[in-house]
Design an enzyme around this catalytic site. Sequence first.
Site, PDB file in Angstrom:
ATOM      1  N   LYS A  25       0.534  -1.380   0.149  1.00  0.00           N
ATOM      2  CA  LYS A  25      -0.105  -0.129   0.363  1.00  0.00           C
ATOM      3  C   LYS A  25       0.540   1.590   0.313  1.00  0.00           C
ATOM      4  O   LYS A  25       0.835   2.274  -1.031  1.00  0.00           O
ATOM      5  CB  LYS A  25      -0.722  -0.152   1.359  1.00  0.00           C
ATOM      6  CG  LYS A  25      -1.279   1.064   1.042  1.00  0.00           C
ATOM      7  CD  LYS A  25      -2.931   1.274   2.521  1.00  0.00           C
ATOM      8  CE  LYS A  25      -1.789   1.306   3.990  1.00  0.00           C
ATOM      9  NZ  LYS A  25      -2.835   1.289   5.439  1.00  0.00           N
ATOM     10  N   SER A  26       1.585   1.184   0.803  1.00  0.00           N
ATOM     11  CA  SER A  26       2.931   2.778   1.558  1.00  0.00           C
ATOM     12  C   SER A  26       3.080   2.826  -0.479  1.00  0.00           C
ATOM     13  O   SER A  26       3.938   3.792  -0.609  1.00  0.00           O
ATOM     14  CB  SER A  26       3.309   2.800   1.785  1.00  0.00           C
ATOM     15  OG  SER A  26       4.013   1.073   2.314  1.00  0.00           O
ATOM     16  N   ASP A  52      -6.890   3.369   0.408  1.00  0.00           N
ATOM     17  CA  ASP A  52      -6.163   4.382   0.458  1.00  0.00           C
ATOM     18  C   ASP A  52      -5.754   4.561  -1.696  1.00  0.00           C
ATOM     19  O   ASP A  52      -5.643   5.445  -1.572  1.00  0.00           O
ATOM     20  CB  ASP A  52      -5.191   3.358   1.053  1.00  0.00           C
ATOM     21  CG  ASP A  52      -4.984   4.608   2.494  1.00  0.00           C
ATOM     22  OD1 ASP A  52      -6.569   4.318   2.741  1.00  0.00           O
ATOM     23  OD2 ASP A  52      -4.226   4.094   3.495  1.00  0.00           O
ATOM     24  N   ASN A  95     -10.104   8.373   4.440  1.00  0.00           N
ATOM     25  CA  ASN A  95      -9.105   8.157   5.781  1.00  0.00           C
ATOM     26  C   ASN A  95      -8.102   8.089   4.913  1.00  0.00           C
ATOM     27  O   ASN A  95      -7.221   7.165   6.072  1.00  0.00           O
ATOM     28  CB  ASN A  95      -9.725   7.289   6.387  1.00  0.00           C
ATOM     29  CG  ASN A  95      -8.777   7.094   8.508  1.00  0.00           C
ATOM     30  OD1 ASN A  95      -8.347   7.599   8.648  1.00  0.00           O
ATOM     31  ND2 ASN A  95      -9.986   5.964   8.947  1.00  0.00           N
ATOM     32  N   GLY A  97      -4.243   8.172   5.035  1.00  0.00           N
ATOM     33  CA  GLY A  97      -2.998   8.644   5.391  1.00  0.00           C
ATOM     34  C   GLY A  97      -2.281   9.029   4.783  1.00  0.00           C
ATOM     35  O   GLY A  97      -1.387   9.856   3.982  1.00  0.00           O
ATOM     36  N   SER A 171       5.113  10.878  13.430  1.00  0.00           N
ATOM     37  CA  SER A 171       4.706   9.692  12.243  1.00  0.00           C
ATOM     38  C   SER A 171       5.795   9.765  11.441  1.00  0.00           C
ATOM     39  O   SER A 171       5.952  11.403  10.475  1.00  0.00           O
ATOM     40  CB  SER A 171       3.022   9.712  12.210  1.00  0.00           C
ATOM     41  OG  SER A 171       3.210   9.578  10.592  1.00  0.00           O
ATOM     42  N   SER A 172       6.776   8.763  10.644  1.00  0.00           N
ATOM     43  CA  SER A 172       7.443   8.949   9.953  1.00  0.00           C
ATOM     44  C   SER A 172       6.964   9.786   8.309  1.00  0.00           C
ATOM     45  O   SER A 172       7.961   9.747   7.399  1.00  0.00           O
ATOM     46  CB  SER A 172       7.995   7.977   8.973  1.00  0.00           C
ATOM     47  OG  SER A 172       7.161   6.726   8.994  1.00  0.00           O
ATOM     48  N   ASP A 318       9.049 -10.367  11.247  1.00  0.00           N
ATOM     49  CA  ASP A 318       7.912 -10.467  10.564  1.00  0.00           C
ATOM     50  C   ASP A 318       7.985 -11.679  10.142  1.00  0.00           C
ATOM     51  O   ASP A 318       7.279 -13.429   9.854  1.00  0.00           O
ATOM     52  CB  ASP A 318       7.089  -9.493   9.783  1.00  0.00           C
ATOM     53  CG  ASP A 318       6.112  -8.466  10.390  1.00  0.00           C
ATOM     54  OD1 ASP A 318       6.940  -8.783  12.339  1.00  0.00           O
ATOM     55  OD2 ASP A 318       5.349  -8.293   9.819  1.00  0.00           O
ATOM     56  N   LYS A 345       3.262  -8.648  19.196  1.00  0.00           N
ATOM     57  CA  LYS A 345       2.526  -7.578  17.937  1.00  0.00           C
ATOM     58  C   LYS A 345       1.259  -7.826  17.982  1.00  0.00           C
ATOM     59  O   LYS A 345       0.439  -8.021  18.941  1.00  0.00           O
ATOM     60  CB  LYS A 345       3.904  -9.315  16.749  1.00  0.00           C
ATOM     61  CG  LYS A 345       4.877  -8.013  16.696  1.00  0.00           C
ATOM     62  CD  LYS A 345       4.965  -7.127  15.985  1.00  0.00           C
ATOM     63  CE  LYS A 345       6.571  -6.628  15.481  1.00  0.00           C
ATOM     64  NZ  LYS A 345       6.654  -7.116  14.293  1.00  0.00           N
ATOM     65  N   GLU A 346       0.618  -8.524  16.630  1.00  0.00           N
ATOM     66  CA  GLU A 346      -0.933  -8.853  16.993  1.00  0.00           C
ATOM     67  C   GLU A 346      -1.513  -9.816  17.999  1.00  0.00           C
ATOM     68  O   GLU A 346      -2.112  -9.231  18.283  1.00  0.00           O
ATOM     69  CB  GLU A 346      -1.392  -9.831  15.439  1.00  0.00           C
ATOM     70  CG  GLU A 346      -1.934  -8.549  14.581  1.00  0.00           C
ATOM     71  CD  GLU A 346      -0.562  -8.005  13.763  1.00  0.00           C
ATOM     72  OE1 GLU A 346       0.826  -8.511  14.400  1.00  0.00           O
ATOM     73  OE2 GLU A 346       0.007  -7.504  13.030  1.00  0.00           O
ATOM     74  N   ARG A 349       3.394 -13.662  19.371  1.00  0.00           N
ATOM     75  CA  ARG A 349       3.867 -14.504  18.593  1.00  0.00           C
ATOM     76  C   ARG A 349       4.268 -15.844  19.216  1.00  0.00           C
ATOM     77  O   ARG A 349       4.607 -16.766  18.647  1.00  0.00           O
ATOM     78  CB  ARG A 349       4.439 -13.846  17.582  1.00  0.00           C
ATOM     79  CG  ARG A 349       3.299 -12.969  16.741  1.00  0.00           C
ATOM     80  CD  ARG A 349       3.385 -11.889  15.577  1.00  0.00           C
ATOM     81  NE  ARG A 349       3.116 -11.826  14.883  1.00  0.00           N
ATOM     82  CZ  ARG A 349       2.822 -11.079  13.239  1.00  0.00           C
ATOM     83  NH1 ARG A 349       4.380 -10.436  13.932  1.00  0.00           N
ATOM     84  NH2 ARG A 349       1.644 -10.980  12.431  1.00  0.00           N
ATOM     85  N   HIS A 420      -2.834 -12.257  10.716  1.00  0.00           N
ATOM     86  CA  HIS A 420      -2.649 -12.937   9.957  1.00  0.00           C
ATOM     87  C   HIS A 420      -1.692 -13.883   9.630  1.00  0.00           C
ATOM     88  O   HIS A 420      -1.760 -15.147   8.413  1.00  0.00           O
ATOM     89  CB  HIS A 420      -2.528 -11.873   8.861  1.00  0.00           C
ATOM     90  CG  HIS A 420      -1.967 -11.032   9.335  1.00  0.00           C
ATOM     91  ND1 HIS A 420      -1.123 -10.122   8.311  1.00  0.00           N
ATOM     92  CD2 HIS A 420      -1.590 -10.240  10.428  1.00  0.00           C
ATOM     93  CE1 HIS A 420      -0.241  -9.215   8.798  1.00  0.00           C
ATOM     94  NE2 HIS A 420      -0.591  -8.926   9.571  1.00  0.00           N
ATOM     95  N   ARG A 421      -0.682 -13.187  10.309  1.00  0.00           N
ATOM     96  CA  ARG A 421       0.925 -14.056  10.062  1.00  0.00           C
ATOM     97  C   ARG A 421       0.382 -15.324  10.969  1.00  0.00           C
ATOM     98  O   ARG A 421       1.377 -16.984   9.853  1.00  0.00           O
ATOM     99  CB  ARG A 421       1.780 -13.312  10.511  1.00  0.00           C
ATOM    100  CG  ARG A 421       2.195 -12.199   9.643  1.00  0.00           C
ATOM    101  CD  ARG A 421       3.484 -11.806   9.390  1.00  0.00           C
ATOM    102  NE  ARG A 421       3.134 -10.286   8.925  1.00  0.00           N
ATOM    103  CZ  ARG A 421       3.690 -10.052   7.155  1.00  0.00           C
ATOM    104  NH1 ARG A 421       3.345 -11.569   7.089  1.00  0.00           N
ATOM    105  NH2 ARG A 421       3.775  -9.083   7.048  1.00  0.00           N
ATOM    106  N   LYS A 446      -5.906  -9.273   6.962  1.00  0.00           N
ATOM    107  CA  LYS A 446      -4.840  -7.506   6.952  1.00  0.00           C
ATOM    108  C   LYS A 446      -3.891  -7.104   6.028  1.00  0.00           C
ATOM    109  O   LYS A 446      -4.093  -5.995   5.724  1.00  0.00           O
ATOM    110  CB  LYS A 446      -4.124  -7.732   8.527  1.00  0.00           C
ATOM    111  CG  LYS A 446      -3.874  -6.815   8.993  1.00  0.00           C
ATOM    112  CD  LYS A 446      -3.709  -6.453  10.553  1.00  0.00           C
ATOM    113  CE  LYS A 446      -3.408  -5.535  10.911  1.00  0.00           C
ATOM    114  NZ  LYS A 446      -1.543  -5.221  11.528  1.00  0.00           N
TER     115      LYS A 446
END
Length: 687
Positions: A25-26, A52, A95, A97, A171-172, A318, A345-346, A349, A420-421, A446
């Site tokens: 996405k980014s 996005d 929304n 960003g 925020s970077s 990850d 993490k989520e 893990r 998700h992972r 996700k």
Amino acid sequence: MTSPNFIDLPPLLTAHGTITLPGSKSISNRVLLLAALSEGTTEVRDVLLSDDTERMLDALRILGVGVEQLDTHVFRVQGCGGNFPVKDAELFLGNAGTAFRPLTAALALSGGHYKLSGVARMHERPIGDLVDALRALGADIRYLGNAGFPPLEIFPAKPVGDTVQVRGDVSSQFLTGLLMALPLTGQTVKVEVVGELISKPYIEITLAMMARFGVRVERREWQSFVVFGGQRYRSPGTVYVEGDASSASYFLAAGAIGGGPLRIEGVGSDSIQGDVRFADALALMGAQIEQGPNWMEARAPADGRLKAIDLDCNHIPDAAMTLAVAALFADGTTTLRNIASWRVKETDRIAAMATELRKVGATVGEGADFIRITPPQTPSNSPLSGGEQSGSSPDKGRLGGVGFPSILNPAAGIDTYDDHRMAMCFSLAAFGAEGMRINDPGCVAKTFPDYFAAFARVTQAVPVIAIDGPSASGKGTVAQRVAAKLGYHFLDSGALYRLLGLAAAQHGIALDAESQLADLAARIGIRFEGENIWLDGALVGDELRTEQSGAAASKVAALPRVRAALLDRQHAFRRAPGLVADGRDMASVVFPDAALKIFLTASAGARAERRYKQLKEKGMDANIAALLQDIQARDERDTQRSAAPLQQAPDAILLDTTALSIDEVVQDIEQAVQEVLARYPAKCFTS
Ligand code: DC
């Protein structure tokens, strides 16, 4: 098989093919904006389609940028050389960003009048630090709502400053937005970062993307950045948006475990994402890795064995989760170190991974910042399938041959902890003996909504040849011979129902007592070995083949709960290198993904005659008229029942054997089998 709560993955034999990863996405949004700010036309490929990116594409179109969708994930962007054609516009950015911040910066320095707004939540997300930095450069930005937050109104800037400060610890994206917009000023600008810069890998992505579009940024440690004047963005022609490098890890590991070659398109040696170094870790395990600028390919180790490793995984937190599951297929104990971040993490893990790996028979040690995995040591027959195999080696043709993960309680499945992972990692355990049930598979949305479909496209399950048909159609004999020729396992599913009928008689259970029969079906001890069959430890003789036994089987088989109870037991026969299964619903219910489906039939008269001969050969009493009547009654019951009635699956090949000998039928099927097997990689069929 899928239900809302779990997905059952069949046991997998091999993995090969090509997969295109969904774009990041980014990176998608950065590239789309840079393409718009460039001179020249850019073809952007592998763009992620998400909210996005939709917002960014809409905004660019409103600003007069030519954006054409050439294919689902391919866009052609007509760059405007930093000068948006539309000088007065209102943009709604939802929304997003990753669209709002960089567009604010770019528009603030582009000489037009714009209003930027989003959904209510977007108006609660701070932007003051970026606005302050842009104002220091001469931008004229006003808050339309609360100070420090969107919505914003932007007027043409009067560039003045040559040094600007921006906070790095919120925020970077502020720094990213600013850096991407600075070439629009035409002058040299130094950005000083205030506070510790977070998410450095994302700034690396920004710098790499800017460089791809011809703008060099001088980075002085992580404290300041200088964009020299006179640089303009120029289209590099075609840009591939990288796939998510962490998602690539599952497919690389699948190639290494399942033979490969499995090629991933979307990330490669040119990648700007840290997780691509997962490929190095997999190579340490012996996997054969090749890569090009935008692709990677994994194959099993040359010697067929994955090696256990001891690795500091801090650089690939990850993707290292994938190593933990790949470790199930390694030749010893694997230790993954320096992974304390897994705990926050989520889910935790380390704990989750340890718990679930133990479920598939691994020995797992864990500490605050490490996990140590020893795979199961012997090819396992799970307690549930309890030696139901027909003798031959269960795992030939598969990587390794050490121990294969075999879930101890298949019905319980692997839990995924809304992570998700976890779900994606454990899909790899389906290369074990029995396939894998994964609970709450929807959590993959996700990062990879159609993960399981993609995974299914590049993995090949243990092949099943399903041969269905009515009583005495010859399917049992044919199936057995086909299995012997191929060296496959064999399942006579009718025998399971016959055994249940026999067990019911032994336990004094009526043939219509559904729940008692279902309980019995789940717990009786069944063992097949060659021609021999055992029920609760006792060898069963010819009584299993009598008409009486067939009739009892037909009755218990009509009960839905009985059928459900026998389903997992039938699935357990699906083991490498393959299975030939005969029955009534092999193709329609039990193995709907069978590689080949055959429906054998013959006239009732011909079947009665065959049965007559069979019984006579065994020295049993037989009467042809009674046999015909029996067969017709059984046909009626098997086809009319509501639960899994006897029927030809739509994709099954119909073979009427009335005028054919067994040899002819076997020959016909063999030919069909060869055609199907030609589609499998050779590795499936070597022992
Ligand atoms: O194939 P067979 O004659 O051994 O089967 C005995 C009975 O079991 C048959 O009348 C229907 C039932 N059966 C079934 O319902 N589903 C199967 N897959 C196999 C057999």
